[in-house]
Scaffold this motif. Structure first.
Motif, PDB file in Angstrom:
ATOM      1  N   THR A 125     -29.307 -21.659 -88.421  1.00  0.00           N
ATOM      2  CA  THR A 125     -27.242 -21.261 -89.510  1.00  0.00           C
ATOM      3  C   THR A 125     -26.300 -22.121 -90.583  1.00  0.00           C
ATOM      4  O   THR A 125     -26.941 -23.322 -90.277  1.00  0.00           O
ATOM      5  CB  THR A 125     -26.357 -21.785 -88.020  1.00  0.00           C
ATOM      6  OG1 THR A 125     -27.332 -20.128 -86.947  1.00  0.00           O
ATOM      7  CG2 THR A 125     -25.292 -21.096 -88.326  1.00  0.00           C
ATOM      8  N   LEU A 126     -25.643 -21.077 -91.545  1.00  0.00           N
ATOM      9  CA  LEU A 126     -25.635 -21.659 -91.944  1.00  0.00           C
ATOM     10  C   LEU A 126     -26.077 -23.020 -92.740  1.00  0.00           C
ATOM     11  O   LEU A 126     -25.438 -23.509 -94.004  1.00  0.00           O
ATOM     12  CB  LEU A 126     -24.117 -22.803 -91.565  1.00  0.00           C
ATOM     13  CG  LEU A 126     -22.764 -22.450 -90.781  1.00  0.00           C
ATOM     14  CD1 LEU A 126     -22.123 -23.562 -89.999  1.00  0.00           C
ATOM     15  CD2 LEU A 126     -22.312 -21.101 -91.525  1.00  0.00           C
TER      16      LEU A 126
ATOM     17  N   LEU B  85     -21.475 -25.935 -83.378  1.00  0.00           N
ATOM     18  CA  LEU B  85     -20.295 -26.412 -81.878  1.00  0.00           C
ATOM     19  C   LEU B  85     -18.938 -26.911 -82.393  1.00  0.00           C
ATOM     20  O   LEU B  85     -18.158 -27.362 -82.272  1.00  0.00           O
ATOM     21  CB  LEU B  85     -21.063 -26.151 -80.586  1.00  0.00           C
ATOM     22  CG  LEU B  85     -21.520 -24.935 -79.979  1.00  0.00           C
ATOM     23  CD1 LEU B  85     -21.765 -24.139 -79.097  1.00  0.00           C
ATOM     24  CD2 LEU B  85     -20.166 -23.958 -80.430  1.00  0.00           C
ATOM     25  N   VAL B  86     -20.095 -28.341 -82.463  1.00  0.00           N
ATOM     26  CA  VAL B  86     -19.040 -29.824 -82.608  1.00  0.00           C
ATOM     27  C   VAL B  86     -18.479 -29.620 -84.291  1.00  0.00           C
ATOM     28  O   VAL B  86     -17.251 -30.066 -83.873  1.00  0.00           O
ATOM     29  CB  VAL B  86     -20.594 -31.017 -82.686  1.00  0.00           C
ATOM     30  CG1 VAL B  86     -19.299 -31.957 -83.372  1.00  0.00           C
ATOM     31  CG2 VAL B  86     -21.135 -31.437 -81.507  1.00  0.00           C
ATOM     32  N   LEU B  87     -18.971 -29.034 -85.354  1.00  0.00           N
ATOM     33  CA  LEU B  87     -19.004 -28.957 -86.361  1.00  0.00           C
ATOM     34  C   LEU B  87     -16.971 -28.100 -85.990  1.00  0.00           C
ATOM     35  O   LEU B  87     -16.588 -28.703 -86.863  1.00  0.00           O
ATOM     36  CB  LEU B  87     -19.433 -28.705 -87.866  1.00  0.00           C
ATOM     37  CG  LEU B  87     -20.539 -29.641 -87.690  1.00  0.00           C
ATOM     38  CD1 LEU B  87     -21.064 -28.737 -89.029  1.00  0.00           C
ATOM     39  CD2 LEU B  87     -20.548 -30.953 -88.321  1.00  0.00           C
TER      40      LEU B  87
ATOM     41  N   SER C 285     -14.852 -23.374 -94.768  1.00  0.00           N
ATOM     42  CA  SER C 285     -14.949 -21.945 -94.289  1.00  0.00           C
ATOM     43  C   SER C 285     -16.089 -21.246 -93.564  1.00  0.00           C
ATOM     44  O   SER C 285     -15.732 -20.798 -93.273  1.00  0.00           O
ATOM     45  CB  SER C 285     -15.339 -21.624 -96.039  1.00  0.00           C
ATOM     46  OG  SER C 285     -15.574 -21.854 -96.421  1.00  0.00           O
ATOM     47  N   GLU C 286     -17.471 -21.787 -94.067  1.00  0.00           N
ATOM     48  CA  GLU C 286     -18.756 -21.228 -93.519  1.00  0.00           C
ATOM     49  C   GLU C 286     -18.233 -21.725 -92.066  1.00  0.00           C
ATOM     50  O   GLU C 286     -18.671 -20.491 -91.173  1.00  0.00           O
ATOM     51  CB  GLU C 286     -19.828 -21.913 -93.956  1.00  0.00           C
ATOM     52  CG  GLU C 286     -19.883 -21.483 -95.636  1.00  0.00           C
ATOM     53  CD  GLU C 286     -20.800 -21.828 -96.110  1.00  0.00           C
ATOM     54  OE1 GLU C 286     -22.540 -21.418 -96.280  1.00  0.00           O
ATOM     55  OE2 GLU C 286     -21.627 -23.296 -95.995  1.00  0.00           O
ATOM     56  N   VAL C 287     -18.202 -22.556 -91.397  1.00  0.00           N
ATOM     57  CA  VAL C 287     -18.234 -22.976 -90.193  1.00  0.00           C
ATOM     58  C   VAL C 287     -17.105 -22.415 -89.748  1.00  0.00           C
ATOM     59  O   VAL C 287     -17.249 -21.945 -88.423  1.00  0.00           O
ATOM     60  CB  VAL C 287     -18.232 -24.428 -89.800  1.00  0.00           C
ATOM     61  CG1 VAL C 287     -17.754 -24.811 -88.513  1.00  0.00           C
ATOM     62  CG2 VAL C 287     -18.813 -25.215 -90.322  1.00  0.00           C
TER      63      VAL C 287
ATOM     64  N   LEU D  51     -15.613 -17.632 -85.934  1.00  0.00           N
ATOM     65  CA  LEU D  51     -15.156 -16.540 -85.618  1.00  0.00           C
ATOM     66  C   LEU D  51     -16.273 -15.514 -85.384  1.00  0.00           C
ATOM     67  O   LEU D  51     -16.077 -14.711 -84.319  1.00  0.00           O
ATOM     68  CB  LEU D  51     -14.319 -15.428 -87.420  1.00  0.00           C
ATOM     69  CG  LEU D  51     -13.735 -14.383 -87.229  1.00  0.00           C
ATOM     70  CD1 LEU D  51     -13.042 -13.953 -85.687  1.00  0.00           C
ATOM     71  CD2 LEU D  51     -13.860 -14.545 -88.206  1.00  0.00           C
ATOM     72  N   ARG D  52     -17.634 -15.304 -85.843  1.00  0.00           N
ATOM     73  CA  ARG D  52     -18.479 -14.615 -84.762  1.00  0.00           C
ATOM     74  C   ARG D  52     -19.152 -14.573 -83.803  1.00  0.00           C
ATOM     75  O   ARG D  52     -18.709 -13.605 -82.589  1.00  0.00           O
ATOM     76  CB  ARG D  52     -19.651 -14.656 -86.369  1.00  0.00           C
ATOM     77  CG  ARG D  52     -20.096 -14.045 -87.284  1.00  0.00           C
ATOM     78  CD  ARG D  52     -21.130 -13.881 -88.175  1.00  0.00           C
ATOM     79  NE  ARG D  52     -22.233 -15.121 -88.403  1.00  0.00           N
ATOM     80  CZ  ARG D  52     -21.236 -15.610 -89.395  1.00  0.00           C
ATOM     81  NH1 ARG D  52     -20.717 -14.931 -90.388  1.00  0.00           N
ATOM     82  NH2 ARG D  52     -22.280 -16.922 -89.315  1.00  0.00           N
TER      83      ARG D  52
END
Length: 180
Positions: A70-71, A93-95, A141-143, A148-149
């Motif tokens: 992911t990301l 999740l931590v980020l 912004s990606e995090v 949001l997803r």
């Protein structure tokens, strides 16, 4: 079927192999083509949320997929036996927590986070910040988009009860309570 497909896709991910729809139908879904799109969608969402692994289609004509962190994060700690789950989901999740809490949070994770003591606290308090590796590989912004997803997925998976259901529950006596 969802759990079995997740296991299959994680196996492919560990082996650094692609997976085809044909293979998933034969080996996991036992040719239940009518269920494929729903099961595949749910398994893909769970892999992203729980394991931090995205399923991406690399050949739309042949329906061939590859699993990627992911990301774009390279953190993917697994035991050498290959039996551990990818850890990128935990890192995301931590980020996300760090972003939500004003760019710091009191939770621990390796390399991608900086650990520092907060001044003027007795007893001592520590917090984590984005580390240079996280800054290099992703952005706030990606995090936030990923968070949001996740929130949208949980809203769909666990919708709030309807007003009628709440009223019905309030009217029904609790079977666990004994009359006094």
């Amino acid at each position: 079927m969802v759990a079995n497909l997740m296991k299959f896709l994680l196996f492919k991910y560990r082996a650094k192999e692609m997976a085809s729809e044909v293979e998933m139908l034969k080996k996991v879904l036992r040719d239940n083509k009518e269920h494929f799109s729903v099961v595949f969608s749910q398994a893909s969402e769970c892999l992203q949320l729980v394991c931090g692994v995205e399923v991406k289609e690399v050949d739309p004509r042949e329906h061939i997929y590859i699993m990627v962190p992911t990301l774009g994060l390279t953190c993917d700690a697994m035991l050498s036996s290959g039996k551990s789950m990818p850890k990128a989901g935990l890192l995301v999740l931590v980020l996300s927590l760090i972003v939500q809490n004003g760019d710091c949070t009191p939770k621990e994770e390796e390399g991608y986070l900086e650990y520092r003591q907060v001044s003027d606290n007795d007893p001592a308090r520590f917090e984590f910040l984005w580390g240079p590796q996280a800054c290099t590989e992703t952005s706030e912004s990606e995090v936030m988009e990923d968070l949001l997803r996740v929130n949208q997925w949980f809203s769909r998976a666990f919708p709030p009860p309807s007003a009628e259901a709440v009223k019905e529950e309030e009217r029904s006596p609790d079977p666990d309570k004994q009359p006094s």
